[in-house]
Design a protein around this motif. Sequence first.
Motif, PDB file in Angstrom:
ATOM      1  N   PHE A 173       6.434  -0.199 -10.517  1.00 60.04           N
ATOM      2  CA  PHE A 173       5.497  -1.321 -10.542  1.00 60.04           C
ATOM      3  C   PHE A 173       5.424  -1.988  -9.172  1.00 60.04           C
ATOM      4  N   LEU A 174       6.575  -2.250  -8.570  1.00 59.33           N
ATOM      5  CA  LEU A 174       6.583  -2.919  -7.275  1.00 59.33           C
ATOM      6  C   LEU A 174       5.997  -2.029  -6.184  1.00 59.33           C
ATOM      7  N   ALA A 175       6.278  -0.743  -6.255  1.00 57.56           N
ATOM      8  CA  ALA A 175       5.726   0.168  -5.251  1.00 57.56           C
ATOM      9  C   ALA A 175       4.205   0.261  -5.360  1.00 57.56           C
ATOM     10  N   ALA A 176       3.687   0.185  -6.581  1.00 57.91           N
ATOM     11  CA  ALA A 176       2.267   0.432  -6.813  1.00 57.91           C
ATOM     12  C   ALA A 176       1.417  -0.832  -6.832  1.00 57.91           C
ATOM     13  N   THR A 177       2.031  -1.997  -6.653  1.00 64.72           N
ATOM     14  CA  THR A 177       1.293  -3.255  -6.747  1.00 64.72           C
ATOM     15  C   THR A 177       1.154  -3.876  -5.362  1.00 64.72           C
ATOM     16  N   PRO A 178      -0.016  -3.759  -4.736  1.00 61.19           N
ATOM     17  CA  PRO A 178      -0.177  -4.216  -3.349  1.00 61.19           C
ATOM     18  C   PRO A 178       0.022  -5.714  -3.148  1.00 61.19           C
ATOM     19  N   PHE A 179      -0.030  -6.506  -4.233  1.00 60.71           N
ATOM     20  CA  PHE A 179       0.099  -7.958  -4.116  1.00 60.71           C
ATOM     21  C   PHE A 179       1.525  -8.437  -4.372  1.00 60.71           C
ATOM     22  N   ALA A 180       2.450  -7.498  -4.572  1.00 64.77           N
ATOM     23  CA  ALA A 180       3.840  -7.856  -4.853  1.00 64.77           C
ATOM     24  C   ALA A 180       4.677  -7.741  -3.590  1.00 64.77           C
ATOM     25  N   THR A 181       5.149  -8.875  -3.094  1.00 69.15           N
ATOM     26  CA  THR A 181       6.093  -8.869  -1.968  1.00 69.15           C
ATOM     27  C   THR A 181       6.895 -10.159  -1.994  1.00 69.15           C
ATOM     28  N   GLY A 182       8.138 -10.076  -1.550  1.00 66.19           N
ATOM     29  CA  GLY A 182       9.030 -11.226  -1.603  1.00 66.19           C
ATOM     30  C   GLY A 182       9.449 -11.574  -3.009  1.00 66.19           C
ATOM     31  N   SER A 183       9.316 -10.635  -3.931  1.00 61.87           N
ATOM     32  CA  SER A 183       9.580 -10.893  -5.350  1.00 61.87           C
ATOM     33  C   SER A 183      10.896 -10.290  -5.798  1.00 61.87           C
ATOM     34  N   THR A 184      11.503 -10.904  -6.796  1.00 61.29           N
ATOM     35  CA  THR A 184      12.636 -10.317  -7.502  1.00 61.29           C
ATOM     36  C   THR A 184      12.235 -10.170  -8.966  1.00 61.29           C
ATOM     37  N   VAL A 185      12.232  -8.954  -9.454  1.00 61.76           N
ATOM     38  CA  VAL A 185      11.871  -8.672 -10.839  1.00 61.76           C
ATOM     39  C   VAL A 185      13.156  -8.437 -11.634  1.00 61.76           C
ATOM     40  N   ARG A 186      13.453  -9.325 -12.575  1.00 60.15           N
ATOM     41  CA  ARG A 186      14.634  -9.141 -13.418  1.00 60.15           C
ATOM     42  C   ARG A 186      14.297  -8.232 -14.590  1.00 60.15           C
ATOM     43  N   SER A 242       6.067  -7.799   7.247  1.00 56.91           N
ATOM     44  CA  SER A 242       4.671  -7.789   6.798  1.00 56.91           C
ATOM     45  C   SER A 242       3.788  -7.043   7.808  1.00 56.91           C
ATOM     46  N   PRO A 243       2.869  -6.174   7.342  1.00 60.31           N
ATOM     47  CA  PRO A 243       2.397  -5.990   5.972  1.00 60.31           C
ATOM     48  C   PRO A 243       3.174  -4.995   5.122  1.00 60.31           C
ATOM     49  N   VAL A 244       4.324  -4.523   5.587  1.00 62.46           N
ATOM     50  CA  VAL A 244       5.210  -3.800   4.671  1.00 62.46           C
ATOM     51  C   VAL A 244       5.694  -4.792   3.615  1.00 62.46           C
ATOM     52  N   ARG A 245       5.734  -4.377   2.369  1.00 64.23           N
ATOM     53  CA  ARG A 245       6.152  -5.250   1.275  1.00 64.23           C
ATOM     54  C   ARG A 245       7.629  -5.016   0.958  1.00 64.23           C
ATOM     55  N   VAL A 246       8.367  -6.098   0.728  1.00 63.75           N
ATOM     56  CA  VAL A 246       9.794  -5.998   0.441  1.00 63.75           C
ATOM     57  C   VAL A 246      10.102  -6.801  -0.822  1.00 63.75           C
ATOM     58  N   ASN A 247      10.768  -6.160  -1.769  1.00 65.60           N
ATOM     59  CA  ASN A 247      11.067  -6.773  -3.062  1.00 65.60           C
ATOM     60  C   ASN A 247      12.455  -6.374  -3.529  1.00 65.60           C
ATOM     61  N   ALA A 248      12.843  -6.919  -4.670  1.00 65.13           N
ATOM     62  CA  ALA A 248      14.116  -6.556  -5.299  1.00 65.13           C
ATOM     63  C   ALA A 248      13.911  -6.400  -6.797  1.00 65.13           C
TER      64      ALA A 248
END
Length: 214
Positions: free
Chosen positions: A193-206, A140-146
């Motif tokens: 979507f995940l790259a462009a959404t500043p409030f998305a982090t720690g998320s897994t999008v199925r 953080s504040p780098v966002r990491v998702n899956a």
Amino acid sequence: MAAAEIGSSVTIASRSETKLAAARAELGHEIRAVVLDTGDERALERFFSAESAWDHIVVSAAQTPTGSVHALPMDEAKQAMESKFWGAYRLARAAKINDGGSLTFVSGYLSVRPSETAVLQGAINAALEALARGLALELSPVRVNAVSPGLVETPLWSGMPDDKRKAMFTRAAQHLPARRIGQPDDIAHALLFLAATPFATGSTVRVDGGGAIA
């Protein structure tokens, strides 16, 4: 392709020069291509040390051998973990990403819907998703998702005879709530979507057509 279409500067990387050449031929030569092996820690460090910080990085899916725990040889099992999990881990250690930028892994819905013939794949995918959640705190504040795909029509299946591949896709679609199998654009949209959404982090999008609940 989806990122390039919205005006992003895109770099693709692979250990295979042949695959990179084919991808550039399809995507257009304005795409930058880099030979890079996520299995080579020193090469990753050299590459990122010579680069400016990145806005967004995606670690795409890796093809790994399947089989039951008792049937899959240990060396192949270790190589699967080495390629898909440790490759992503090494890249996360080496990469330089701008604050507010993002790192996204591609896992797979077997993490929550295991298969008796792909136990290891489910475990690797679950580990990747857990890694994303932990890194979202550490980096953080780098966002990491899956992004967790289901069955997607990609060249991964091109080795099957056409009739068998089409029959498999048809059967799978009939059992999915979406009544279709995935296309590469479905996954690309989730990644954007995940790259462009500043409030998305720690998320897994199925993105699995409902496969995890079917």
